[in-house]
Design a protein around this motif. Structure first.
Motif, PDB file in Angstrom:
ATOM      1  N   LEU A 213       0.841  -1.198   0.000  1.00  0.00           N
ATOM      2  CA  LEU A 213       0.000   0.000   0.000  1.00  0.00           C
ATOM      3  C   LEU A 213       0.875   1.246   0.000  1.00  0.00           C
ATOM      4  CD1 LEU A 213      -2.956   0.998   0.149  1.00  0.00           C
ATOM      5  CD2 LEU A 213      -2.642   1.210   2.620  1.00  0.00           C
ATOM      6  N   LEU A 215       0.115   5.327  -0.277  1.00  0.00           N
ATOM      7  CA  LEU A 215      -0.881   6.392  -0.345  1.00  0.00           C
ATOM      8  C   LEU A 215      -0.292   7.687   0.195  1.00  0.00           C
ATOM      9  CD1 LEU A 215      -4.131   4.728   1.120  1.00  0.00           C
ATOM     10  CD2 LEU A 215      -3.663   5.202  -1.290  1.00  0.00           C
ATOM     11  N   HIS A 220      -9.058   9.221   0.195  1.00  0.00           N
ATOM     12  CA  HIS A 220      -8.950   8.253  -0.896  1.00  0.00           C
ATOM     13  C   HIS A 220     -10.179   7.352  -0.916  1.00  0.00           C
ATOM     14  CE1 HIS A 220      -4.611   9.165  -1.328  1.00  0.00           C
ATOM     15  NE2 HIS A 220      -4.620   9.237  -0.007  1.00  0.00           N
ATOM     16  N   LEU A 222     -11.072   3.688  -1.702  1.00  0.00           N
ATOM     17  CA  LEU A 222     -10.335   2.436  -1.839  1.00  0.00           C
ATOM     18  C   LEU A 222     -11.226   1.296  -2.292  1.00  0.00           C
ATOM     19  CD1 LEU A 222      -8.305   2.571   1.510  1.00  0.00           C
ATOM     20  CD2 LEU A 222      -7.717   3.592  -0.703  1.00  0.00           C
ATOM     21  N   LYS A 225      -9.231  -4.663  -2.185  1.00  0.00           N
ATOM     22  CA  LYS A 225      -7.836  -5.059  -1.972  1.00  0.00           C
ATOM     23  C   LYS A 225      -7.060  -3.949  -1.278  1.00  0.00           C
ATOM     24  CE  LYS A 225      -3.959  -7.220  -4.413  1.00  0.00           C
ATOM     25  NZ  LYS A 225      -3.480  -7.733  -5.728  1.00  0.00           N
ATOM     26  N   GLN A 226      -7.333  -2.695  -1.651  1.00  0.00           N
ATOM     27  CA  GLN A 226      -6.646  -1.565  -1.027  1.00  0.00           C
ATOM     28  C   GLN A 226      -7.091  -1.383   0.429  1.00  0.00           C
ATOM     29  OE1 GLN A 226      -8.027   1.249  -3.988  1.00  0.00           O
ATOM     30  NE2 GLN A 226      -5.929   1.568  -4.757  1.00  0.00           N
TER      31      GLN A 226
END
Length: 342
Positions: A213, A215, A220, A222, A225-226
């Motif tokens: 990850l 960022l 954000h 997401l 998966k994020q």
């Protein structure tokens, strides 16, 4: 028979067929979702050697919109142990970071205390690196584990599964866990994707090669998966320990609740089914929540609870004298926190 009568009869048969198909589809969907759920009989396994149950719940009352025959919703306080499991089983879990197929650990542990009236809740995170006295736990194969001193908290799940995780939490907190819920890697990611993603705000850059990850600080949106990577991130934030990760997990929990409250699933049956399938497909519960009906009843009873009514805290801890990479409960603060949830 006249042409108009034939047309009406044909329309009636078509409607009846459509209704039968719809009913059959709904029946199959309920059966599928219900059979998705796995359960463990925690009460039978642990018997009476547990903290006392909370005082009797207030008498539940049916909502004004409910019919006279509808079962009233529960309104009493309740405690739920929620575990996020880094399961090693299944291709999806391994692709999301579950590692080898040699077992699972409780990667995340939260005690969710829902107050009587079900308008407010407190989520207490227990750091997985906390050193505890792990009690003797019954094994499904027979026998029991030995008592372990200065054991890592998350080892309880590894050696004795959900039963030992619940017993260990009850042992260190003195609080009865009324329910148990576990969701694995794949299920969490699918849930976020089914909701269309989740929006979170980070207060610092995250650059973690282990969770993959990266960022910049800020807001954000997401995907699954994020979001899972965010929940697992610990390197590159704070001191790199589990304590920094807990703050991210609590932010994510609130963001998910906010996302669910603003998503009108009832107007989108396909999306509702996708969310329900994601939740139930990777869910393990105690027998008190092991059906779609029971889960829906719990969900209905929490309709008045919003993310702003959710307080998130961490069990007070200090660095363990025996190991600078481990923590122990800070007293008397930890005991006072658990006492407030009884």
């Amino acid at each position: 028979m006249g042409r108009r009568s034939k047309v009406l009869k044909a329309a009636g048969l078509t409607l009846a067929g459509a209704l039968l198909v719809a009913a059959g589809t709904a029946g199959w969907a309920y059966w599928h979702l219900n059979n998705n759920i796995k359960s463990v009989d925690i009460n039978s396994a642990l018997g009476d050697d547990r903290p006392a149950k909370a005082s009797a719940n207030p008498t539940p009352t049916a909502s004004a919109s409910a019919s006279a025959s509808a079962a009233p919703l529960p309104t009493g306080g309740t405690n739920i142990l929620v575990l996020g499991s880094d399961s090693r089983s299944g291709k999806e879990n391994q692709e999301l970071g579950g590692g080898s197929s040699s077992g699972a650990r409780s990667d995340t542990a939260m005690v969710v205390h829902i107050e009587a009236g079900r308008k407010k809740a407190t989520v207490v995170s227990i750091p997985r690196d906390t050193l505890v006295t792990r009690p003797s736990c019954p094994l499904s194969s027979g026998g029991a584990t030995a008592v372990a001193y200065n054991a890592m908290f998350n080892s309880a799940y590894s050696v004795g599964g959900p039963v030992c995780a619940v017993k260990t939490v009850e042992s260190i907190t003195g609080v009865r866990m009324d329910h148990f819920v576990e969701i694995d890697f794949a299920g969490f990611a699918k849930l976020v994707d089914a909701l269309g993603g989740v929006t979170v705000t980070t207060t610092q850059d995250i650059d973690d090669d282990d969770s993959h990850l990266h960022l910049k600080k800020g807001t954000h949106h997401l995907n699954g998966k994020q979001a899972l990577a965010l929940a697992r991130t610990r390197h590159g934030i704070g001191d790199g320990s589990d304590l920094g990760r807990i703050g991210l997990q609590q932010t994510l929990v609130k963001a998910l609740l906010a996302q669910m409250s603003t998503t009108d699933l009832l107007t989108d049956p396909a999306k509702l089914y996708k969310v329900a399938d994601a939740i139930t497909g990777s869910l393990t519960t105690d027998t008190g929540l092991d059906s779609l009906t029971k889960l829906m009843t719990l969900g209905e009873s929490l309709k008045g609870l919003s993310s702003t009514d959710l307080k998130t805290v961490m069990m007070p801890v200090v660095t363990a004298p025996s190991n600078p990479n481990r923590v122990v409960a800070e007293e008397p603060e930890a005991s006072e926190l658990w006492a407030s949830l009884r």
